[in-house]
Design an enzyme around this catalytic site. Structure first.
Site, PDB file in Angstrom:
ATOM      1  N   HIS A  52       0.821  -1.179   0.013  1.00  0.00           N
ATOM      2  CA  HIS A  52      -0.053  -0.054   0.113  1.00  0.00           C
ATOM      3  C   HIS A  52       1.012   1.375   0.017  1.00  0.00           C
ATOM      4  CE1 HIS A  52       1.036   0.339   4.408  1.00  0.00           C
ATOM      5  NE2 HIS A  52       0.481  -0.838   4.320  1.00  0.00           N
TER       6      HIS A  52
HETATM    7  P1  TYD Z   1      -2.221  -4.028   7.184  1.00  0.00           P
HETATM    8  O1  TYD Z   1      -2.555  -2.366   6.650  1.00  0.00           O
HETATM    9  O2  TYD Z   1      -2.896  -4.775   6.214  1.00  0.00           O
HETATM   10  O3  TYD Z   1      -0.835  -4.040   7.821  1.00  0.00           O
HETATM   11  P2  TYD Z   1       0.501  -4.014   6.765  1.00  0.00           P
HETATM   12  O4  TYD Z   1       0.850  -2.743   7.082  1.00  0.00           O
HETATM   13  O5  TYD Z   1       1.448  -5.119   7.239  1.00  0.00           O
HETATM   14  O6  TYD Z   1       0.083  -3.864   5.329  1.00  0.00           O
HETATM   15  O7  TYD Z   1      -2.978  -3.883   8.575  1.00  0.00           O
HETATM   16  C1  TYD Z   1      -3.660  -5.069   9.296  1.00  0.00           C
HETATM   17  C2  TYD Z   1      -5.008  -4.988   9.885  1.00  0.00           C
HETATM   18  O8  TYD Z   1      -4.739  -4.179  11.074  1.00  0.00           O
HETATM   19  C3  TYD Z   1      -5.969  -4.191   8.951  1.00  0.00           C
HETATM   20  O9  TYD Z   1      -7.017  -5.046   9.422  1.00  0.00           O
HETATM   21  C4  TYD Z   1      -5.959  -2.694   9.545  1.00  0.00           C
HETATM   22  C5  TYD Z   1      -5.561  -2.881  11.019  1.00  0.00           C
HETATM   23  N1  TYD Z   1      -4.838  -1.778  11.443  1.00  0.00           N
HETATM   24  C6  TYD Z   1      -5.479  -1.060  12.560  1.00  0.00           C
HETATM   25  O10 TYD Z   1      -6.397  -1.482  13.086  1.00  0.00           O
HETATM   26  N2  TYD Z   1      -4.840  -0.055  13.181  1.00  0.00           N
HETATM   27  C7  TYD Z   1      -3.263   0.178  12.659  1.00  0.00           C
HETATM   28  O11 TYD Z   1      -2.812   1.042  13.171  1.00  0.00           O
HETATM   29  C8  TYD Z   1      -2.695  -0.251  11.606  1.00  0.00           C
HETATM   30  C9  TYD Z   1      -1.513  -0.092  11.118  1.00  0.00           C
HETATM   31  C10 TYD Z   1      -3.619  -1.543  11.023  1.00  0.00           C
END
Ligand code: TYD
Length: 135
Positions: A52
């Site tokens: 992302h």
């Molecule tokens: P995601 O963005 O997929 O993680 P990565 O950075 O590894 O791609 O996030 C995983 C899950 O956690 C998604 O459901 C969103 C949630 N999340 C939160 O609730 N709070 C946060 O601060 C973050 C970074 C993610």
């Protein structure tokens, strides 16, 4: 528009004595005020994280323990950066696509973020990311 040239390694000041190392992040160590801290741990080594970009969030990624690779991409160029030192942070400005992979066992990936969590400011589709760069 940001390019991967604005992605940079920040050296976190450290203090060493016979008892080990102590690294300190203060206001002037990093280019934004920290709003949020989160971390990834117990990551299977075949996991792909990230995938992302952010419209508003600047980030610093630190390998607090172990190692992993971060791929940064500005839509034109990509760079793969291995993080394996707890006193080095990878600064990623807004609008840079990032992926994280090849986690070693026991790796802990700490992220310092400039914003509160807001799903609306994520760009999670690579094609949208590229389109947005075209304006
Ligand atoms: P995601 O963005 O997929 O993680 P990565 O950075 O590894 O791609 O996030 C995983 C899950 O956690 C998604 O459901 C969103 C949630 N999340 C939160 O609730 N709070 C946060 O601060 C973050 C970074 C993610």
């Amino acid at each position: 528009m940001n390019t991967i040239q604005s992605v940079k390694i920040i050296n976190i000041p450290k203090v060493h004595d016979e008892r080990g190392y102590l690294a300190v992040i203060e206001k002037d160590t990093i280019p934004f005020p920290i709003k949020r801290v989160y971390y990834l741990y117990d990551v299977p080594n075949d996991s792909f994280r990230g995938g992302h970009a952010h419209k508003n969030q600047e980030s610093i990624i630190i390998a607090l323990s172990g190692s992993f690779e971060v791929i940064v991409d500005d839509g034109k160029r990509k760079q793969r950066i291995m993080l394996n030192k707890p006193n080095q942070g990878l600064y990623i400005p807004i609008q840079i696509w990032r992926e994280i992979e090849n986690f070693s066992s026991g790796a802990v990936c700490l992220v310092l973020a400039s914003t509160n969590y807001d799903e609306n400011e994520y760009i999670r589709e690579y094609s949208k990311f590229c389109n947005q760069l075209l304006g």
